[in-house]
Design a protein around this motif. Structure first.
Motif, PDB file in Angstrom:
ATOM      1  N   HIS A 190       0.801  -1.225   0.000  1.00  0.00           N
ATOM      2  CA  HIS A 190       0.000   0.000   0.000  1.00  0.00           C
ATOM      3  C   HIS A 190       0.835   1.278   0.000  1.00  0.00           C
ATOM      4  O   HIS A 190       0.556   2.207  -0.767  1.00  0.00           O
ATOM      5  N   ASP A 191       1.848   1.341   0.851  1.00  0.00           N
ATOM      6  CA  ASP A 191       2.673   2.552   0.903  1.00  0.00           C
ATOM      7  C   ASP A 191       3.555   2.677  -0.337  1.00  0.00           C
ATOM      8  O   ASP A 191       3.652   3.749  -0.946  1.00  0.00           O
ATOM      9  N   CYS A 192       4.228   1.577  -0.687  1.00  0.00           N
ATOM     10  CA  CYS A 192       5.127   1.607  -1.851  1.00  0.00           C
ATOM     11  C   CYS A 192       4.376   1.340  -3.153  1.00  0.00           C
ATOM     12  O   CYS A 192       4.874   1.691  -4.226  1.00  0.00           O
ATOM     13  N   GLN A 193       3.202   0.711  -3.052  1.00  0.00           N
ATOM     14  CA  GLN A 193       2.397   0.372  -4.233  1.00  0.00           C
ATOM     15  C   GLN A 193       3.226  -0.382  -5.277  1.00  0.00           C
ATOM     16  O   GLN A 193       3.208  -0.052  -6.467  1.00  0.00           O
ATOM     17  N   LEU A 194       3.930  -1.407  -4.795  1.00  0.00           N
ATOM     18  CA  LEU A 194       4.809  -2.159  -5.684  1.00  0.00           C
ATOM     19  C   LEU A 194       4.033  -2.783  -6.839  1.00  0.00           C
ATOM     20  O   LEU A 194       2.940  -3.306  -6.672  1.00  0.00           O
ATOM     21  N   TYR A 195       4.659  -2.745  -7.997  1.00  0.00           N
ATOM     22  CA  TYR A 195       4.105  -3.376  -9.187  1.00  0.00           C
ATOM     23  C   TYR A 195       4.891  -4.630  -9.545  1.00  0.00           C
ATOM     24  O   TYR A 195       4.326  -5.660  -9.884  1.00  0.00           O
ATOM     25  N   THR A 196       6.245  -4.536  -9.449  1.00  0.00           N
ATOM     26  CA  THR A 196       7.112  -5.655  -9.809  1.00  0.00           C
ATOM     27  C   THR A 196       8.173  -5.871  -8.736  1.00  0.00           C
ATOM     28  O   THR A 196       8.693  -4.913  -8.167  1.00  0.00           O
ATOM     29  N   ILE A 197       8.494  -7.126  -8.474  1.00  0.00           N
ATOM     30  CA  ILE A 197       9.605  -7.493  -7.605  1.00  0.00           C
ATOM     31  C   ILE A 197      10.595  -8.310  -8.422  1.00  0.00           C
ATOM     32  O   ILE A 197      10.229  -9.344  -8.987  1.00  0.00           O
ATOM     33  N   PHE A 198      11.825  -7.843  -8.511  1.00  0.00           N
ATOM     34  CA  PHE A 198      12.900  -8.576  -9.179  1.00  0.00           C
ATOM     35  C   PHE A 198      13.778  -9.207  -8.124  1.00  0.00           C
ATOM     36  O   PHE A 198      14.356  -8.515  -7.284  1.00  0.00           O
ATOM     37  N   GLU A 206       7.553  -0.745 -18.141  1.00  0.00           N
ATOM     38  CA  GLU A 206       6.471  -0.690 -17.164  1.00  0.00           C
ATOM     39  C   GLU A 206       6.342   0.681 -16.508  1.00  0.00           C
ATOM     40  O   GLU A 206       5.241   1.163 -16.275  1.00  0.00           O
ATOM     41  N   ARG A 207       7.481   1.273 -16.155  1.00  0.00           N
ATOM     42  CA  ARG A 207       7.496   2.584 -15.490  1.00  0.00           C
ATOM     43  C   ARG A 207       6.600   2.581 -14.256  1.00  0.00           C
ATOM     44  O   ARG A 207       5.808   3.504 -14.037  1.00  0.00           O
ATOM     45  N   LYS A 208       6.756   1.526 -13.451  1.00  0.00           N
ATOM     46  CA  LYS A 208       5.966   1.337 -12.242  1.00  0.00           C
ATOM     47  C   LYS A 208       6.910   1.115 -11.055  1.00  0.00           C
ATOM     48  O   LYS A 208       8.081   0.774 -11.233  1.00  0.00           O
ATOM     49  N   PRO A 209       6.406   1.275  -9.826  1.00  0.00           N
ATOM     50  CA  PRO A 209       7.245   1.034  -8.650  1.00  0.00           C
ATOM     51  C   PRO A 209       7.803  -0.389  -8.628  1.00  0.00           C
ATOM     52  O   PRO A 209       7.051  -1.363  -8.749  1.00  0.00           O
ATOM     53  N   THR A 210       9.111  -0.493  -8.477  1.00  0.00           N
ATOM     54  CA  THR A 210       9.817  -1.772  -8.557  1.00  0.00           C
ATOM     55  C   THR A 210      10.712  -1.955  -7.345  1.00  0.00           C
ATOM     56  O   THR A 210      11.439  -1.041  -6.959  1.00  0.00           O
ATOM     57  N   LEU A 211      10.660  -3.158  -6.774  1.00  0.00           N
ATOM     58  CA  LEU A 211      11.612  -3.546  -5.735  1.00  0.00           C
ATOM     59  C   LEU A 211      12.575  -4.554  -6.332  1.00  0.00           C
ATOM     60  O   LEU A 211      12.147  -5.528  -6.959  1.00  0.00           O
ATOM     61  N   PHE A 212      13.875  -4.328  -6.164  1.00  0.00           N
ATOM     62  CA  PHE A 212      14.870  -5.294  -6.619  1.00  0.00           C
ATOM     63  C   PHE A 212      15.753  -5.663  -5.437  1.00  0.00           C
ATOM     64  O   PHE A 212      16.112  -4.828  -4.620  1.00  0.00           O
ATOM     65  N   HIS A 213      16.070  -6.958  -5.344  1.00  0.00           N
ATOM     66  CA  HIS A 213      16.807  -7.416  -4.174  1.00  0.00           C
ATOM     67  C   HIS A 213      17.570  -8.701  -4.489  1.00  0.00           C
ATOM     68  O   HIS A 213      17.321  -9.380  -5.486  1.00  0.00           O
ATOM     69  N   CYS A 214      18.502  -9.028  -3.595  1.00  0.00           N
ATOM     70  CA  CYS A 214      19.197 -10.318  -3.627  1.00  0.00           C
ATOM     71  C   CYS A 214      19.192 -10.858  -2.204  1.00  0.00           C
ATOM     72  O   CYS A 214      18.198 -10.686  -1.499  1.00  0.00           O
ATOM     73  N   PHE A 215      20.235 -11.537  -1.774  1.00  0.00           N
ATOM     74  CA  PHE A 215      20.268 -12.050  -0.402  1.00  0.00           C
ATOM     75  C   PHE A 215      20.479 -10.907   0.597  1.00  0.00           C
ATOM     76  O   PHE A 215      19.639 -10.636   1.451  1.00  0.00           O
ATOM     77  N   ALA A 216      21.606 -10.243   0.487  1.00  0.00           N
ATOM     78  CA  ALA A 216      21.934  -9.175   1.435  1.00  0.00           C
ATOM     79  C   ALA A 216      21.551  -7.797   0.911  1.00  0.00           C
ATOM     80  O   ALA A 216      21.536  -6.828   1.665  1.00  0.00           O
ATOM     81  N   GLY A 217      21.265  -7.702  -0.379  1.00  0.00           N
ATOM     82  CA  GLY A 217      20.949  -6.408  -0.972  1.00  0.00           C
ATOM     83  C   GLY A 217      22.161  -5.521  -1.113  1.00  0.00           C
ATOM     84  O   GLY A 217      22.059  -4.293  -1.102  1.00  0.00           O
ATOM     85  N   LYS A 218      23.347  -6.153  -1.285  1.00  0.00           N
ATOM     86  CA  LYS A 218      24.567  -5.349  -1.274  1.00  0.00           C
ATOM     87  C   LYS A 218      25.398  -5.426  -2.549  1.00  0.00           C
ATOM     88  O   LYS A 218      26.018  -4.440  -2.935  1.00  0.00           O
TER      89      LYS A 218
END
Length: 255
Positions: free
Chosen positions: A51-59, A137-149
């Protein structure tokens, strides 16, 4: 300029890299969220991302083994993309298993990992898939791995570079990971303290940190292999020649 948003919900190494100052303006907030793995999230954290981030895609840049061990928590309404950046590398120094496997040569292993992040076929194909989705897409996206580093940190560096951020600004975001992972790193070290020897624990403590030399080595690898950052985007990632201009029009707010 808006300040980059860092939540208080306890999601490890999470931040919106929007709001970062770039040439001619700033990167728009609310589009590029980076984090560590998002397994085992509580309802408040799920609601925050939905809701706050309104994520569309998670990579998810993690390996098949990493995903199987700790699958992402489902965020309602999002598209989940499994995008294994280092799938063609038998030694993945960016994974937790890889951190242990590299023994006392962790620093050399991490430098090698950053070469792989730039040069390996799976990394180039994976980042191309990511950046194609970003512009289409031009939408809110979260991208991550294990540590995010590492895998995530490099992706964030490329985003900021394309947006026109200075090398110093990019490095500041990259190194912020060490501050934002302090609690999570301490928990991991405490978890393994009784399971491994002192040398392995010291190696893990080094592996859980980012170092400016790692990102500088990635930049050096790009210059040596492709001649320039633009050459990397064109010949490495196979992005269209007008990609950066389109990216800035879509995601950079002028001063």
């Amino acid at each position: 300029m808006e300040e980059p948003y860092m939540n208080d919900k306890g999601i490890v190494n999470f931040r919106d890299i929007g709001g970062t100052q770039v040439a001619g303006g700033y990167l728009k907030p609310g589009y590029f969220y980076r984090s560590g793995e998002i397994s085992g999230l509580n309802p408040e954290q799920v609601s925050f991302l939905e809701h706050d981030c309104q994520l569309y895609t998670i990579f998810d840049f993690r390996s098949q083994n990493e995903v199987a061990k700790d699958p992402d928590t489902t965020i309602p309404g999002t598209h989940y993309v499994k995008d294994d950046i280092l799938s063609d590398q038998t030694k993945n120094g960016a994974s937790l298993a890889g951190m242990f496997a590299n023994g006392g040569h962790i620093r050399d292993a991490m430098l090698k990992t950053y070469e792989q992040i730039v040069l390996s076929g799976s990394a180039q194909a994976g980042y191309r898939e990511f950046f194609d989705a970003v512009i289409n897409e031009r939408k809110p996206t979260l991208f991550h791995c294990f540590a995010g580093k590492d895998r995530t940190g490099f992706a964030a560096a490329v985003i900021l570079k394309m947006a026109g951020a200075s090398d110093d600004v990019i490095m500041t975001d990259y190194l912020l990971t060490n501050q934002l992972r302090k609690e999570a790193n301490a928990k991991l070290l405490a978890q393994f303290k009784l399971e491994v020897n002192e040398e392995q624990l010291r190696n893990l403590s080094v592996a859980l940190l980012v170092d400016r030399d790692y990102l500088l080595h990635a930049r050096e690898t790009i210059i040596n292999q492709f001649g320039s950052f633009e050459g990397y985007l064109k010949s490495g990632l196979k992005l269209d020649s007008g990609y950066v201009e389109a990216f800035r029009q879509a995601f950079v707010t002028p001063k």
